[in-house]
Design an enzyme around this catalytic site. Structure first.
Site, PDB file in Angstrom:
ATOM      1  N   GLU A  17       0.839  -1.212   0.000  1.00 27.45           N
ATOM      2  CA  GLU A  17       0.000   0.000   0.000  1.00 27.45           C
ATOM      3  C   GLU A  17       0.867   1.253   0.000  1.00 27.45           C
ATOM      4  O   GLU A  17       2.067   1.209   0.237  1.00 27.45           O
ATOM      5  CB  GLU A  17      -0.899   0.037   1.252  1.00 27.45           C
ATOM      6  N   ARG A 109      -8.386   2.204  12.474  1.00 29.08           N
ATOM      7  CA  ARG A 109      -6.985   2.573  12.200  1.00 29.08           C
ATOM      8  C   ARG A 109      -6.953   3.547  11.036  1.00 29.08           C
ATOM      9  O   ARG A 109      -7.892   3.625  10.242  1.00 29.08           O
ATOM     10  CB  ARG A 109      -6.132   1.343  11.894  1.00 29.08           C
ATOM     11  N   ASN A 111      -5.911   4.589   7.426  1.00 26.09           N
ATOM     12  CA  ASN A 111      -5.681   3.824   6.206  1.00 26.09           C
ATOM     13  C   ASN A 111      -4.818   4.653   5.254  1.00 26.09           C
ATOM     14  O   ASN A 111      -3.682   4.954   5.579  1.00 26.09           O
ATOM     15  CB  ASN A 111      -7.010   3.383   5.585  1.00 26.09           C
ATOM     16  N   ASN A 160      -9.813   5.972   1.489  1.00 24.29           N
ATOM     17  CA  ASN A 160      -8.816   5.435   0.566  1.00 24.29           C
ATOM     18  C   ASN A 160      -8.222   6.504  -0.351  1.00 24.29           C
ATOM     19  O   ASN A 160      -7.728   7.513   0.131  1.00 24.29           O
ATOM     20  CB  ASN A 160      -9.394   4.241  -0.199  1.00 24.29           C
ATOM     21  N   ASP A 214      -9.769   1.531  -4.702  1.00 22.17           N
ATOM     22  CA  ASP A 214      -8.816   1.575  -3.586  1.00 22.17           C
ATOM     23  C   ASP A 214      -7.958   2.840  -3.709  1.00 22.17           C
ATOM     24  O   ASP A 214      -8.463   3.941  -3.576  1.00 22.17           O
ATOM     25  CB  ASP A 214      -7.986   0.283  -3.596  1.00 22.17           C
TER      26      ASP A 214
END
Length: 303
Positions: A17, A109, A111, A160, A214
């Site tokens: 990521e 959390r 991201n 995202n 995403d």
């Protein structure tokens, strides 16, 4: 158009990521999210260096810090911490916490997060227990040096992809759970957002099996590139018309994020994941060449 997709050597991440191209070091930084690892792909050496962050099990993004060549902002659970790393050692140290969000929500959390064109932090949270695709406990924030954390919007599912178009004064944001890319009018001086408008709805492409958008990036012409988790593709989209200009197919299905880089900023780097026992080559990081497009240099975080 003929583009070429190639795997970076030894680039595996179980949940790759947050790719960020650093012009000064000619390196791509990215994370292996669920094990607390940060990675650096050295373009000249064609080699990936990996480090475990001491005492951390999550690393959701990595952003170089302005004028501090061995310091990076990294997302660890709900904290944004400053990590010291020389880019080569196998262990990295946490120096201090910059800020924390949603301190009471232990199932949440941070991201995805990026820097805006002025070097501000912009990023958001998600719930990471239960069915993550049906919960709306996340929020989107910005933070700038010397300031407080400001909430931009609430009721976010999975915060995202983020991208900015300075010329058009737009900020693009993806909440994976809505299957949409939303454009906001963006005030670069203040970081304020206004007038949300859906510019790309991924349910319309494949209504039977909706694509999960995403990570995202943008090119110099204002086209956005949307990674699709479970979709195996990156879509190049004109956000003014909502039209798909190109579907870039990647040899694995869980596409997590994208960033332009390379010496000419014309290589699209693509991170992927290996969640729920995917076949090889899931989790590989790729470079895509021959797209005839250029990105913008990654902005370091001002602290």
């Amino acid at each position: 158009m003929s583009y070429k997709v190639e795997a970076l050597p030894d680039s595996y991440a179980g949940l790759g990521e947050g790719p960020h191209w650093d012009v000064d070091r000619q390196s791509l930084y990215y994370v292996d999210l669920e094990v607390g690892f940060i990675h650096r792909y050295d373009f000249k050496q064609n080699k990936v260096y990996k480090a475990q962050i001491e005492g951390e099990t999550f690393a959701s993004f990595i952003l170089p810090i302005e004028n501090r060549p061995q310091e990076f902002a990294v997302g660890c659970n709900r904290r944004c911490v400053v990590v010291q790393w020389d880019g080569v050692a196998t262990v990295a140290k946490v120096l201090r916490v910059l800020f924390e969000v949603q301190p009471g929500l232990e199932d949440n959390r941070i991201n995805d997060a990026k820097t805006d064109p002025k070097g501000r932090f912009v990023g958001g949270t998600m719930c990471c227990s239960g069915d993550i695709f049906t919960q709306w406990k996340g929020e989107l924030y910005n933070w700038q040096a010397g300031g407080q954390v400001t909430k931009i919007r609430g009721e976010v599912g999975i915060s995202n992809g983020l991208a900015w178009d300075v010329k058009a004064k737009k900020f693009y944001f993806i909440d994976t759970n809505t299957h949409e890319v939303v454009a906001y009018d963006y005030n670069v001086d203040t970081g304020a957002v206004a007038n949300p408008k859906v510019v790309f709805d991924l349910r319309k492409i494949r209504p039977n099996t909706p694509l999960y958008p995403d990570g995202m990036t943008i090119d110099t012409e204002g086209n956005i590139y949307v990674a699709t988790f479970n979709g195996g593709s990156v879509f190049k989209v004109n956000p003014s018309s909502g039209k798909i200009l190109l579907e870039i197919k990647i040899p694995t299905t869980q596409i997590t994020s994208v960033a332009f880089g390379g010496p000419q900023l014309d290589i699209l780097f693509v991170t992927t994941a290996n969640k729920f026992d995917q076949p090889v080559p899931a989790g590989t990081t790729y470079k895509v060449t021959g797209l005839n497009a250029k990105g913008l240099p990654g902005v370091p975080l001002k602290i």
